[in-house]
Write an enzyme that holds these catalytic residues in place. Structure first.
Site, PDB file in Angstrom:
ATOM      1  N   TYR A  27       0.653  -1.204  -0.476  1.00 41.24           N
ATOM      2  CA  TYR A  27       0.241  -0.078   0.037  1.00 41.24           C
ATOM      3  C   TYR A  27       0.396   1.468  -0.101  1.00 41.24           C
ATOM      4  CZ  TYR A  27       0.685  -0.674   4.973  1.00 41.24           C
ATOM      5  OH  TYR A  27       1.727  -0.324   6.268  1.00 41.24           O
TER       6      TYR A  27
ATOM      7  N   ASP B 291       1.042   3.074  -2.797  1.00 43.99           N
ATOM      8  CA  ASP B 291       0.542   4.339  -3.277  1.00 43.99           C
ATOM      9  C   ASP B 291      -0.159   5.039  -2.831  1.00 43.99           C
ATOM     10  OD1 ASP B 291      -0.578   2.130  -6.488  1.00 43.99           O
ATOM     11  OD2 ASP B 291      -1.450   1.125  -4.956  1.00 43.99           O
ATOM     12  N   HIS B 292       0.232   5.195  -1.451  1.00 41.55           N
ATOM     13  CA  HIS B 292       0.392   6.370  -0.563  1.00 41.55           C
ATOM     14  C   HIS B 292       1.045   6.473   0.569  1.00 41.55           C
ATOM     15  CE1 HIS B 292      -1.663   7.452   3.560  1.00 41.55           C
ATOM     16  NE2 HIS B 292      -2.418   7.353   2.574  1.00 41.55           N
ATOM     17  N   PHE B 293       2.196   7.459  -0.090  1.00 45.64           N
ATOM     18  CA  PHE B 293       2.199   7.990  -1.594  1.00 45.64           C
ATOM     19  C   PHE B 293       3.283   8.032  -2.085  1.00 45.64           C
ATOM     20  CE2 PHE B 293      -0.830  10.782   1.529  1.00 45.64           C
ATOM     21  CZ  PHE B 293      -1.662  10.615   0.684  1.00 45.64           C
TER      22      PHE B 293
END
Lengths: 136, 136, 136, 136, 136, 136
Positions: free
Chosen positions: C29, C32-34
Site C-alpha cells: 500500500y 500508492d500512499h504516497f
C-alpha cells in the site's frame, strides 16, 4: 490476487447458473492491462464462465473440471472498474464426463444495474482433470 | 493489491462527489476479513470516502491530503463480494487548509442496483501532509 | 499483503492491550500512499486499534467483532517505514454485546524506541457481525 | 502477480513468434488452481498466445490489441510448475485492423527440453481496443 | 510484496551504512516461512545487507551491483514480526570494480530498542552486473 | 508471491536432491530487481538451495530447518525470466542436529535445456529452529 472470479451467484440450478464478477482498481492485473486503459482481460471473462460452470456442475462429483474445448467465442464490450460482468452459463448436455456449456457475459453498469451489452459469448466443454503422472 | 479504492466516479463538482467501490473475491484482504464471512472492512469504507474527498479537492492544489479528524462515524450494513459501496462526499466548508467533509456510503446490490441501506456515515476533515523531517 | 496488522502484543489483560504495528517498504500500500511520501494510511492506524481490540475481547466469545461507531478520532504524526505504531486500547465498558473502547497510537522511532508523539487517538465500539442473509 | 506472461521470445518475425511462459510455485494463482493439483489455467495459456501475438503485431501500430474472436480452441496436456509452455503464433492474414492468428502451445519439460505434447491450439483474432466513453 | 528491504537509513558515509529492516505480519513470505513460526528468512537478512551496501556504494556509479562472493556467513537469533533487523555494512576496500564488504545484523526489540543479539554476520563482495547477452 | 521456490524435484535420495526453480516475469520481485534488467536475485538462488535441502532432510524429523552457516559462496551467471535454476544439493554429513550441505546451481536455457553455466555454488549448514521465547 486470489484466482476466484465469482463474487456472487444470483441463480443456480442443475443446468443453469447466473453469477457476477466485479471489476475493481484494487485488482493487480489492471495495472498491466492496460496502464492507461484498465479493462477486464478477455481471458478472465472466459475464466469467469469456467468458474461459474464448475460451480453449476459441482454436484455431479469432481469439482476440478477444466476447459476442454472452446468454440465460437466472441468478445464485445469492455468491462471497466466499477462495472461488472454478469455471466449466464447453460448446460446443453453431457457426453461421458464431458459437459457441453453455452455461456454469455453481459456488462452491468451503475447505477441502473440493468443488463447491458454483450461482453462475451461462446460454447465450451468442461472435463475432469484426469490426473496423469508428470513425464507421461 | 493496489491501494486505489475508487473504481468509478459517477458525479463530481467542487463540493460534492459520488463514487463507487466494488468488492471482489479476488481482493486479498477478504481472505483474512473474515475467513468464512468476507466483507469490506469498515476502515476501507472510510478510506473510500477519503479517496473520494481527495479527488473532489484535487483542483485546490496539493493532492496528498490526509485524514485530520473523524466525528460521529457509524457503521451499518455490510458490503459483500458482488456488492458495491456507493459513497457520497460533500464539502461543508474549509478553514485555512483544512476541509470539512460529510460522507455517506450506501450498499448497491445487483440486479436492482438501487440505493440500499447505509453502510457508513460520518464527518471528517482532510488536511495537507505538512511534510516534516523524521525526528521532529 | 496479509490484512494482519498486529505484529506483536506487548501487554494484554481483560480490559487493556498494547500492541505494535511495524511499517515496511515491502508492504504494497505504501507504493500508492504516497508515491513520493510513504506513510501508514490513517485508516490502517484505526484498523490496528480495531485488530488489537478484537484480540483483547477474544476471550468473551465471537472473535469476529467489527467497528460499530467511532467518535472524536484525531490524527497527528505520521508513521514512516522503519518506524512503528504502538497502540494501546482500553475497554471502558460493555452494554449488551457492544464494547466501548478508547485507543491511542504513538510513533516508535529507532534507535531510542521510546514513546513518541501521538499518531492517532479516539473512541470506538466493537460489535458482533450479526450475520444476516444478503438482500435483507 | 504481474500480468506479464511472456518470459522470453525465442524467435520473432512479422508473421510468426515463438515465446515461452514458465510456470512457478511462486505465482499466486496456482494456490487456487487447484489447491492439490497446481497447473497453469487454460485461460492463461490463451493469454500467453494473446500476449505473444501482441508483441508480434506491435510494429504495426497500436500495442493495445485485444481478443476479438476465438475458434476451434482445444486444450490437451497440463503445464505444471517447473514446466513451461512454448507458444507459436502465426499471422494468417489481416482484414482492416483485425489480425487473424493461429496458435499452438506445447509443454516443455526438463531436463530434455524438447518439444512435448500439445497443451493448447486454436485460431483467434486480435483487434484494436476502439476506446469508447463509458455509458455508450 | 515490494523487494525493497531498507526501511530507513540511520547513518551513511562513503564506507559505512547503518539501516533498518522492519518485519511485519503483513509481508507475505511470513505465511510460508513458517506457517506456525513466522521469522525473517536468513536469505532476506543477507539481502538487507546487500541492499544497504548498494546504497552505500551508489555514489560510485552503477547502482545495479550484485552479490559476487559470500564468506564466513553465520546466522544467530531470529527476527520476528514486530522486531527489526539493524544492519551495519562497512566497506573494507575495493579491487577494480569489486567492493569488499563486512556486514553485521542485530535484532532490535521493543520497547527498549537497544541493540540486541547478532542475527547475521559475514563478508561479501558486490560487483557490477556486467550485462551479457542471453546464450553467452 | 508465495515463498515456495521449488517448482519440481528431478531426483531425490537421503543425501542428494536435484530440483528446479523457474523464473517468470509474473513474479513480483523482478519488477524491483532490476527495473530494466530482471534477474533472479542471488539470495533467492541460495534460498532455492535451502528449500531443496529442507526437502532432502525432511525424513529426518523437523521440517523447519534454517540456515546456520554459509561458506565459500560464489555467484556466476544470471538466471533470467524464461530460464531456470537447477540446484543440486548434497549432504556431506551431520554433526548432532546440524547438517552440512554442498550446493551448486546451474542455468537451464531453452530450447536445449542442457546444463549450462554455474550460477551459484557453496557450502552451508542447516539446523533446527530451536524455538525460544521472545525476549530471551
Amino acid at each position: 490476487m486470489k484466482f476466484d472470479l465469482i463474487d456472487t451467484v444470483l441463480e443456480q440450478s442443475a443446468d443453469r447458473i447466473v453469477a457476477i464478477k466485479h471489476v475493481t482498481m484494487a485488482e493487480e492485473y489492471l495495472a498491466d492491462h492496460f496502464p492507461s486503459f484498465p479493462v477486464l482481460p478477455g481471458v478472465l471473462m472466459v475464466e469467469t464462465m469456467v468458474q461459474a460452470a464448475r460451480r453449476m456442475l459441482a454436484d455431479r462429483g469432481d469439482t476440478r473440471l477444466v476447459l476442454g474445448e472452446v468454440k465460437g467465442l466472441k468478445f464485445g464490450s469492455f468491462v471497466r472498474p466499477g462495472e461488472a460482468l454478469e455471466v449466464e452459463v447453460i448446460l446443453n448436455g453431457s457426453s461421458g464426463d464431458e459437459h457441453h456449456c453455452r455461456g454469455i457475459g453481459r456488462v452491468l453498469r451503475h447505477p441502473t444495474g440493468g443488463s447491458g451489452e454483450t461482453a462475451v459469448s461462446g460454447r465450451f466443454t468442461m472435463r475432469p482433470i484426469r490426473r496423469t503422472p508428470p513425464g507421461d
